[in-house]
Design an enzyme around this catalytic site. Structure first.
Site, PDB file in Angstrom:
ATOM      1  N   VAL A 177       0.842  -1.198   0.000  1.00  0.00           N
ATOM      2  CA  VAL A 177       0.000   0.000   0.000  1.00  0.00           C
ATOM      3  C   VAL A 177       0.878   1.249   0.000  1.00  0.00           C
ATOM      4  O   VAL A 177       1.718   1.427   0.879  1.00  0.00           O
ATOM      5  CB  VAL A 177      -0.935   0.014   1.214  1.00  0.00           C
ATOM      6  CG1 VAL A 177      -1.711   1.333   1.265  1.00  0.00           C
ATOM      7  CG2 VAL A 177      -1.877  -1.163   1.178  1.00  0.00           C
ATOM      8  N   ARG A 211      -3.108  12.450   0.880  1.00  0.00           N
ATOM      9  CA  ARG A 211      -4.212  13.127   1.573  1.00  0.00           C
ATOM     10  C   ARG A 211      -5.240  13.725   0.614  1.00  0.00           C
ATOM     11  O   ARG A 211      -5.754  14.810   0.834  1.00  0.00           O
ATOM     12  CB  ARG A 211      -3.690  14.215   2.526  1.00  0.00           C
ATOM     13  CG  ARG A 211      -2.663  13.729   3.514  1.00  0.00           C
ATOM     14  CD  ARG A 211      -3.169  12.621   4.437  1.00  0.00           C
ATOM     15  NE  ARG A 211      -2.107  12.237   5.359  1.00  0.00           N
ATOM     16  CZ  ARG A 211      -1.234  11.256   5.128  1.00  0.00           C
ATOM     17  NH1 ARG A 211      -1.323  10.527   4.006  1.00  0.00           N
ATOM     18  NH2 ARG A 211      -0.301  10.962   5.998  1.00  0.00           N
ATOM     19  N   ARG A 212      -5.482  13.013  -0.463  1.00  0.00           N
ATOM     20  CA  ARG A 212      -6.568  13.412  -1.363  1.00  0.00           C
ATOM     21  C   ARG A 212      -7.581  12.283  -1.529  1.00  0.00           C
ATOM     22  O   ARG A 212      -8.401  12.316  -2.434  1.00  0.00           O
ATOM     23  CB  ARG A 212      -6.017  13.784  -2.727  1.00  0.00           C
ATOM     24  CG  ARG A 212      -5.018  14.917  -2.703  1.00  0.00           C
ATOM     25  CD  ARG A 212      -4.475  15.139  -4.092  1.00  0.00           C
ATOM     26  NE  ARG A 212      -3.445  16.166  -4.124  1.00  0.00           N
ATOM     27  CZ  ARG A 212      -2.847  16.540  -5.236  1.00  0.00           C
ATOM     28  NH1 ARG A 212      -3.178  15.980  -6.395  1.00  0.00           N
ATOM     29  NH2 ARG A 212      -1.917  17.467  -5.220  1.00  0.00           N
ATOM     30  N   GLY A 213      -7.458  11.262  -0.710  1.00  0.00           N
ATOM     31  CA  GLY A 213      -8.441  10.184  -0.771  1.00  0.00           C
ATOM     32  C   GLY A 213      -8.046   9.012  -1.654  1.00  0.00           C
ATOM     33  O   GLY A 213      -8.855   8.109  -1.884  1.00  0.00           O
ATOM     34  N   TYR A 223      -5.595   2.315   9.377  1.00  0.00           N
ATOM     35  CA  TYR A 223      -6.560   1.380   8.814  1.00  0.00           C
ATOM     36  C   TYR A 223      -7.870   1.204   9.578  1.00  0.00           C
ATOM     37  O   TYR A 223      -8.789   0.560   9.077  1.00  0.00           O
ATOM     38  CB  TYR A 223      -5.892   0.012   8.609  1.00  0.00           C
ATOM     39  CG  TYR A 223      -4.840   0.077   7.519  1.00  0.00           C
ATOM     40  CD1 TYR A 223      -5.202   0.066   6.181  1.00  0.00           C
ATOM     41  CD2 TYR A 223      -3.495   0.194   7.835  1.00  0.00           C
ATOM     42  CE1 TYR A 223      -4.245   0.149   5.183  1.00  0.00           C
ATOM     43  CE2 TYR A 223      -2.527   0.281   6.840  1.00  0.00           C
ATOM     44  CZ  TYR A 223      -2.911   0.258   5.524  1.00  0.00           C
ATOM     45  OH  TYR A 223      -1.974   0.360   4.530  1.00  0.00           O
ATOM     46  N   PHE A 257       4.371  -8.930   6.216  1.00  0.00           N
ATOM     47  CA  PHE A 257       4.080  -8.932   4.773  1.00  0.00           C
ATOM     48  C   PHE A 257       3.538  -7.588   4.343  1.00  0.00           C
ATOM     49  O   PHE A 257       3.286  -6.724   5.203  1.00  0.00           O
ATOM     50  CB  PHE A 257       3.114 -10.067   4.414  1.00  0.00           C
ATOM     51  CG  PHE A 257       1.813 -10.044   5.160  1.00  0.00           C
ATOM     52  CD1 PHE A 257       0.711  -9.389   4.650  1.00  0.00           C
ATOM     53  CD2 PHE A 257       1.699 -10.673   6.406  1.00  0.00           C
ATOM     54  CE1 PHE A 257      -0.501  -9.366   5.339  1.00  0.00           C
ATOM     55  CE2 PHE A 257       0.490 -10.649   7.102  1.00  0.00           C
ATOM     56  CZ  PHE A 257      -0.606 -10.002   6.561  1.00  0.00           C
TER      57      PHE A 257
END
Ligand SMILES: CC(C)(COP(=O)(O)OP(=O)(O)OC[C@H]1O[C@@H](n2cnc3c(N)ncnc32)[C@H](O)[C@@H]1OP(=O)(O)O)[C@@H](O)C(=O)NCCC(=O)NCCS
Length: 452
Positions: free
Chosen positions: A121, A129-131, A162, A452
């Site tokens: 990720v 920080r724009r989605g 998360y 992982f």
């Protein structure tokens, strides 16, 4: 390395619509993120093809402030499930990444279930920080649900990220240090057996088999694909951070059958007055029997020229403390979250695990990230004499919680009472917290040694 994902919360813009569920073949539907603002135009979200892996890998590593070597890129390519990747593209290339491993997770009671092991990720520093993460997360969870995996798990670079996507802190680990170990165990080993050093070729044959027998005994552990072992045993030099290459020690039981292994590095050091001051850094100690585990710890604590033995990742209920002749020598240097669990299908997930006692509890679960899905609503969990059943219900709730909190409870890593004291779970029927604690409680704390 943590490979991760994107969402639908771009200021001033909306995704065209919620990403449609991905077909069970696993192919992610192509989609276009709407403009996030007037300066950033359509971003395409799609899986990568193998030729794009180098760019994908560089994007991931850049988000972690690193530049991958060619060897690292090849090692990561081998473990990557391309159809499970998500990349966000803008005109300059990849600006967001996510991926997933197809894994099995061991549950309390020993059953294993298919899960998505979320990884890789990242979002480029130019697009943060724009989605974008939120958009990738939504896309990925749709894919996981379409594959019929009731749970997704991940290890997080930062614990703040998360929860908003429904992941709960499900397992923790301790980092420990034992100074001047000198053998250390209070009692002799109860059963015969022997420890022996193996070279990397033999480790490649023996360790995966031992691990597979171990991981089904430990709630919270996950399966590892063959390519994952290859990557690990390659022991790429920059990953050693100045310590030795891996040493592998296998324990054989009385009949000569391998039942545990220890992998460690040595960080050599001599003091100014020429005394030995090395540190033995235990990387993994996995055993399918208690005797093998004790024998391997004794081995680690008996290595000559070591002034200390450290272990980065041991269970929070590590029995070693009670085995040491001098237990205060086991210093806990960190307590950290490890596996985060996200339930996507509450009935499927809850009916797969075993429970400590017969009981019945009605849970009202809020899934704000996937409202109306099979992890959003009221469910009755019945662990009576007819076996474990979990199904939607209209009955009054005993406990209310967010889906992330149910993820935290799922493997037995915390209790409903603790979550209630933290202001997360609410008791609607007096006594329900105590009952839930007994139901979800486990003899072994959940633990995952795999990163992982
Ligand atoms: C973590 C990361 C992927 C977030 O991506 P992003 O596209 O900026 O995230 P989003 O814009 O979708 O953020 C959604 C929400 O989470 C918050 N958030 C995301 N990452 C956060 C972080 N690291 N710390 C605090 N809040 C964070 C955002 O502020 C936003 O909050 P809001 O809903 O209240 O506005 C990105 O910062 C990154 O690549 N970091 C470095 C690599 C990394 O840590 N990857 C994760 C590996 S597990």
């Amino acid at each position: 390395m943590c490979f991760t994902s994107v969402t639908d919360r771009w200021p001033g813009a909306q995704w065209p619509e919620r990403a449609s569920p991905v077909p069970p073949t696993g192919a992610l539907a192509r989609g276009r993120a709407a403009a996030l603002d007037s300066t950033v135009v359509d971003l395409e979200l799609r899986p990568i093809v193998p030729d794009e892996f180098r760019a994908f890998s560089r994007a991931v590593e850049a988000a972690f402030g690193q530049q991958p070597t060619d060897v690292e890129i090849d090692l990561w390519r081998d473990v990557t499930e391309f159809e499970r990747t998500i990349a966000a593209f803008d005109d300059d290339g990849i600006v967001g990444t996510a991926g997933a491993f197809t894994m099995q997770l061991t549950l309390p009671g020993g059953a294993t279930i298919p899960v998505a092991g979320v990884t890789a990720v990242s979002v480029a520093t130019s697009h943060r920080r724009r989605g974008l993460l939120s958009a990738m997360m939504r896309r990925q969870l749709d894919d996981v649900a379409a594959r019929g995996e009731p749970v997704a798990v991940l290890t997080a670079s930062e614990s703040v990220i998360y929860g908003r996507f429904g992941y709960g802190l499900a397992t923790s680990f301790l980092s420990t240090r034992i100074a001047q170990p000198n053998g250390g165990l209070a009692q002799p080993l109860s059963e015969p057996g022997r420890c022996r050093r193996v070279d990397v070729d033999e480790a490649g044959i023996v360790l995966p088999d031992i691990y597979d027998r171990y991981r089904v005994t430990q709630p919270g552990e996950v399966s590892r694909p063959d390519a994952w072992w290859h990557q690990r045993l390659t022991d790429h030099e920059p990953w050693r951070e100045g310590a030795s290459a891996y040493f592998h020690v296998v324990h054989d039981d009385e009949g000569g059958r391998p039942d545990g292994y220890l992998t460690y590095r040595v960080r050599g050091h001599w003091t100014g007055s020429h005394l030995p001051g090395a540190t033995v850094e235990v990387d993994e100690l996995c055993a399918s029997t208690p005797n093998a585990r004790r024998a391997l710890w004794r081995h680690a604590l008996s290595i000559d020229l070591a002034a200390a033995v450290t272990a980065f990742n041991v269970p929070v209920d590590e029995a070693l403390r009670w085995e040491l002749a001098d237990p205060r020598r086991l210093e806990v240097t960190a307590l950290s979250d490890h596996l985060w669990a996200r339930l996507l299908d509450v009935p499927a997930a809850l009916s797969a695990r075993a429970y400590a006692v017969p009981g019945r509890v009605v849970l009202d679960v809020a899934d704000q990230f996937r409202p109306g899905g099979p992890a959003d609503g009221r469910f009755v969990l019945d662990t009576g004499p007819d076996g474990v059943q979990c199904r939607p219900t209209e009955e009054p709730a005993d406990l209310t919680m967010a889906v992330a909190d149910l993820g935290a409870l799922y493997l037995g890593g915390t209790t409903a009472t603790t979550l209630a004291r933290a202001g997360r779970v609410r008791e609607r029927r007096p006594g329900a917290l105590d009952e839930a604690d007994l139901l979800f409680g486990t003899a072994l704390a959940p633990f995952c040694v795999t990163h992982f």
